[in-house]
Write an enzyme that holds these catalytic residues in place. Structure first.
Site, PDB file in Angstrom:
ATOM      1  N   MET A  20       0.847  -1.230   0.090  1.00 30.68           N
ATOM      2  CA  MET A  20       0.194   0.020  -0.020  1.00 30.68           C
ATOM      3  C   MET A  20       0.723   1.324  -0.123  1.00 30.68           C
ATOM      4  O   MET A  20       1.510   1.659   1.047  1.00 30.68           O
ATOM      5  CB  MET A  20      -0.981   0.103   1.296  1.00 30.68           C
ATOM      6  N   CYS A  38      -2.289  -0.733 -10.394  1.00 29.63           N
ATOM      7  CA  CYS A  38      -2.454   0.406  -9.751  1.00 29.63           C
ATOM      8  C   CYS A  38      -3.602   1.466 -10.873  1.00 29.63           C
ATOM      9  O   CYS A  38      -3.076   1.363 -12.103  1.00 29.63           O
ATOM     10  CB  CYS A  38      -1.225   1.077  -9.888  1.00 29.63           C
ATOM     11  N   LYS A  95       0.935  -8.574  -9.336  1.00 32.11           N
ATOM     12  CA  LYS A  95      -0.398  -8.280  -8.720  1.00 32.11           C
ATOM     13  C   LYS A  95      -1.348  -7.600  -9.839  1.00 32.11           C
ATOM     14  O   LYS A  95      -0.877  -6.481 -10.416  1.00 32.11           O
ATOM     15  CB  LYS A  95      -0.102  -7.203  -7.625  1.00 32.11           C
ATOM     16  N   ARG A 146      -6.558  -2.620   3.629  1.00 29.09           N
ATOM     17  CA  ARG A 146      -7.294  -1.762   4.405  1.00 29.09           C
ATOM     18  C   ARG A 146      -7.546  -2.125   5.599  1.00 29.09           C
ATOM     19  O   ARG A 146      -7.682  -1.388   6.698  1.00 29.09           O
ATOM     20  CB  ARG A 146      -8.361  -0.802   3.707  1.00 29.09           C
TER      21      ARG A 146
HETATM   22  C1  FMN Z   1      -3.820   3.509   0.385  1.00 30.98           C
HETATM   23  C2  FMN Z   1      -3.789   2.336  -0.603  1.00 30.98           C
HETATM   24  C3  FMN Z   1      -2.728   2.361  -1.212  1.00 30.98           C
HETATM   25  C4  FMN Z   1      -2.396   1.208  -2.141  1.00 30.98           C
HETATM   26  N1  FMN Z   1      -1.051   1.118  -2.933  1.00 30.98           N
HETATM   27  C5  FMN Z   1      -0.717  -0.023  -3.613  1.00 30.98           C
HETATM   28  C6  FMN Z   1       0.485  -0.522  -4.240  1.00 30.98           C
HETATM   29  O1  FMN Z   1       1.322   0.426  -3.858  1.00 30.98           O
HETATM   30  N2  FMN Z   1       0.273  -1.667  -5.035  1.00 30.98           N
HETATM   31  C7  FMN Z   1      -0.653  -2.397  -4.964  1.00 30.98           C
HETATM   32  O2  FMN Z   1      -0.285  -3.574  -5.692  1.00 30.98           O
HETATM   33  N3  FMN Z   1      -1.845  -2.215  -4.497  1.00 30.98           N
HETATM   34  C8  FMN Z   1      -1.944  -0.958  -3.449  1.00 30.98           C
HETATM   35  N4  FMN Z   1      -3.270  -0.917  -3.158  1.00 30.98           N
HETATM   36  C9  FMN Z   1      -4.141  -2.067  -3.063  1.00 30.98           C
HETATM   37  C10 FMN Z   1      -4.274  -2.804  -2.151  1.00 30.98           C
HETATM   38  O3  FMN Z   1      -2.965  -3.608  -2.146  1.00 30.98           O
HETATM   39  C11 FMN Z   1      -5.406  -3.913  -1.968  1.00 30.98           C
HETATM   40  O4  FMN Z   1      -5.393  -4.962  -3.308  1.00 30.98           O
HETATM   41  C12 FMN Z   1      -6.668  -3.249  -2.275  1.00 30.98           C
HETATM   42  O5  FMN Z   1      -6.834  -2.002  -1.319  1.00 30.98           O
HETATM   43  C13 FMN Z   1      -7.956  -4.062  -2.079  1.00 30.98           C
HETATM   44  O6  FMN Z   1      -8.041  -4.646  -0.564  1.00 30.98           O
HETATM   45  P1  FMN Z   1      -9.052  -4.150   0.499  1.00 30.98           P
HETATM   46  O7  FMN Z   1     -10.380  -3.935  -0.441  1.00 30.98           O
HETATM   47  O8  FMN Z   1      -8.994  -5.488   1.378  1.00 30.98           O
HETATM   48  O9  FMN Z   1      -8.324  -3.016   0.898  1.00 30.98           O
HETATM   49  C14 FMN Z   1      -3.335   0.164  -2.182  1.00 30.98           C
HETATM   50  C15 FMN Z   1      -4.392   0.203  -1.518  1.00 30.98           C
HETATM   51  C16 FMN Z   1      -4.693   1.486  -0.795  1.00 30.98           C
HETATM   52  C17 FMN Z   1      -6.066   1.499  -0.137  1.00 30.98           C
END
Ligand code: FMN
Length: 338
Positions: A24, A107, A146, A232
């Protein structure tokens, strides 16, 4: 009881748990990982790091790459699509201590997508596979990718991508169960994750709406995935990893979490951040986390307002102290439901 039997392997890397901390940006920095590893998080990813920035290492990039012996196993996540920058980035990464390399193809941010990187690569599985092959040709470390379930609802292609990537040499694939168009909103498409699991010859890790241990179990059961990423759902709750491990092995979860205990964790996090970034900007960086820690406590709203008026590290320390003394015990939604 859900049986979490088989060990997860990414290439030749054996992982101690099938539940990982997701990458994240702006969140999973070194202080965050250092804290979370003390509460059951075994494997983590760095924030996303631009391959081009890796070829001229700024102070900010070096901070994003910082790790140490205890911060392991750790995947470093690269974003980019230019073979020259990617090759240069891998050379730099080999001077550091990472356990695997993850390529970001999910992303949704405009700046990244407009440059042909991140989830833009979902529109071109062959190009994505070519980038993966370049990474594989330049490293002996395991390489993961990813992805999301597709560009938008009309163009879901997780199965095609998972098949293409596993044939191209990916050691594991993470699937965020939303399309690029969905960003972070709404429900998770378990079926598309399952299709990726069925199409892939390597382990698939699933991501999306993992906020409770029950949702982890549900994700395993509905998709047959080999592992789950917590994103999250980790906000302000490092204990979620221990809670998930307890729940999956049939042990009881704590019914409440006292403010004094959470306050101690908040202090640890603040100190790790200030040690790493310096007191200032450390305390400013920390402010975003306080909302998360205090979210499920009653009587904490006034404290949150104070946080955003704070102008010194000492203000934050005072706020945590006041929180420990005045906040009522909280019930996290999943603790209340068991
Ligand atoms: C603030 C934030 C930053 C994120 N940054 C990345 C990242 O740098 N690389 C990535 O592959 N996913 C990133 N994600 C996605 C998360 O890894 C995850 O796949 C996504 O939040 C879905 O999961 P959740 O619904 O349980 O939060 C980010 C998500 C959030 C909320």
């Amino acid at each position: 009881m859900f049986k979490n039997k088989s060990k997860l392997k990414i290439g030749n890397l054996k992982l101690a748990s099938r539940v990982l901390l997701a990458p994240m940006a702006g969140i999973t920095d070194y202080p965050y990982r250092k804290l979370y590893r003390q509460f059951g998080c075994k494997t983590a990813f760095t924030e996303m790091i631009n391959a081009r920035s890796l070829t001229h290492l700024s102070k900010k990039t070096m901070q994003m790459l910082y790790t140490d012996k205890e911060d392991s196993p750790l995947g470093v996540q690269l974003v980019g699509n230019d073979p020259e920058y990617i090759t240069g980035a891998i050379k730099e990464l080999h001077k550091m201590d990472f356990d695997f390399i993850d390529l970001n193809a999910g992303c949704p941010v405009k700046k990244v997508v407009n440059n042909g990187s991140g989830s833009a690569l979902l529109k071109n599985p062959e190009k994505l596979a070519r980038i993966l092959k370049i990474i594989k040709a330049n490293t002996d470390l395991p390489v993961t990718v990813k992805i999301r379930t597709g560009w938008n609802r009309e163009n879901k292609n997780s199965a095609v991508i998972a098949k293409t990537l596993s044939e191209a040499g990916a050691d594991a694939i993470s699937v965020h169960g939303r399309t690029k168009a969905e960003m972070y909103r709404g429900s998770v498409d378990y079926q598309s994750i399952k299709q990726a699991v069925d199409a892939s010859s390597v382990p698939v890790l699933a991501s999306g709406n993992i906020f409770t241990p029950q949702q982890v179990k549900n994700m395993f059961q509905k998709t047959g995935c080999a592992g789950v990423l917590v994103a999250r759902g980790s906000y302000g709750n490092p204990c979620i990893f221990n809670d998930i491990h307890a729940y999956l092995s049939g042990k009881p979860l704590p019914a409440i979490r006292p403010a004094a205990k959470v306050g101690d964790i908040m202090y640890m996090h603040l100190n790790y951040i200030m040690d790493f970034y310096g007191n200032d900007p450390g305390y400013k960086i920390y402010r975003k986390h306080i909302n998360h820690y205090t979210r499920y406590f009653t009587h904490a709203k006034g404290l949150r307002e104070k946080v955003f008026r704070s102008t010194r590290p000492e203000d934050i320390q005072d706020i945590i102290e006041e929180f420990k003394e005045t906040a009522a015990c909280y019930r996290h939604p999943y603790l209340a439901s068991v």
